[in-house]
Design an enzyme around this catalytic site. Sequence first.
Site, PDB file in Angstrom:
ATOM      1  N   ASP A  30      82.421  64.295  60.401  1.00 46.08           N
ATOM      2  CA  ASP A  30      82.954  63.208  59.972  1.00 46.08           C
ATOM      3  C   ASP A  30      83.799  63.537  58.792  1.00 46.08           C
ATOM      4  OD1 ASP A  30      83.279  60.118  58.936  1.00 46.08           O
ATOM      5  OD2 ASP A  30      82.030  60.765  57.641  1.00 46.08           O
ATOM      6  N   ASP A  55      85.130  61.411  55.094  1.00 42.21           N
ATOM      7  CA  ASP A  55      84.800  60.708  54.120  1.00 42.21           C
ATOM      8  C   ASP A  55      83.058  60.544  53.971  1.00 42.21           C
ATOM      9  OD1 ASP A  55      87.246  60.298  52.791  1.00 42.21           O
ATOM     10  OD2 ASP A  55      87.485  58.772  54.300  1.00 42.21           O
ATOM     11  N   ASP A 101      77.524  60.979  57.629  1.00 45.11           N
ATOM     12  CA  ASP A 101      76.744  60.581  56.577  1.00 45.11           C
ATOM     13  C   ASP A 101      76.542  58.979  56.827  1.00 45.11           C
ATOM     14  OD1 ASP A 101      78.770  59.061  54.409  1.00 45.11           O
ATOM     15  OD2 ASP A 101      79.719  59.687  55.937  1.00 45.11           O
TER      16      ASP A 101
END
Length: 238
Positions: free
Chosen positions: A14, A16, A172
Amino acid sequence: MSPLAHPFDAVIFDMDGTLLDTEAVFKAIVYEVCTEMGFEMTDLVHGRMVGSSHEATAALLVDSFGTHFPYEMFDDKCRASMKIRMADAVPVKPGAVELVTALRELDIPLAVATSSRANHALGHLEAAGVIGFFDTIVTRDDVINPKPHPEPYLTAARRLNVDPVHCVAFEDSVSGVRAAHAAGMRTVMVPDLVAPSDDIAALCVAVLESMAHAHEHLVSAPRSANGLQEHLQVKSRG
């Protein structure tokens, strides 16, 4: 024994909050813009925004603040503020550069799978100095169904010409974990702003404190069926 103590064929990240340390900056912007527009952002609503697509965020904010919420204005203001704050440099999460560098030195295929639009994703990865590490970058513009649908991760695996079940995914957010797990990937969560519930943690092979913890356990291993000579060992926490 580590849950990742066997070879894999590719790693998909991923962007950001996982590779790039941008989520805290964006959170501050979201609160500022909402206040400016006369709306009160809350941690509960913001937490549900993390990792969401443009469409999911729009639906969430309209549901939270009412149909009169001017989402396009909100989005434009947030993007403009983010562009200003990221003009000098885009920060990278601790340990991320070391991890992708080590994986690249082992000739392991790497990809990014993000819910961000292409112009945002490519610009930030380039400004952060990490875009050259990746064989392919899957953005919101490349898929019909964004996270938590598995399509972004399945698209990345297809482009890398690897079986999704032989991929490791780093995420995240709750939405991202659901997407990677649904794609059949070995999912490692590195929480940024949102801690995982027990249900989300159960979808992961490991929940790590930082990307540096993943890099610490990069070790040699027997050759895999697809010819990789190294793998990643990650010690589970808890």
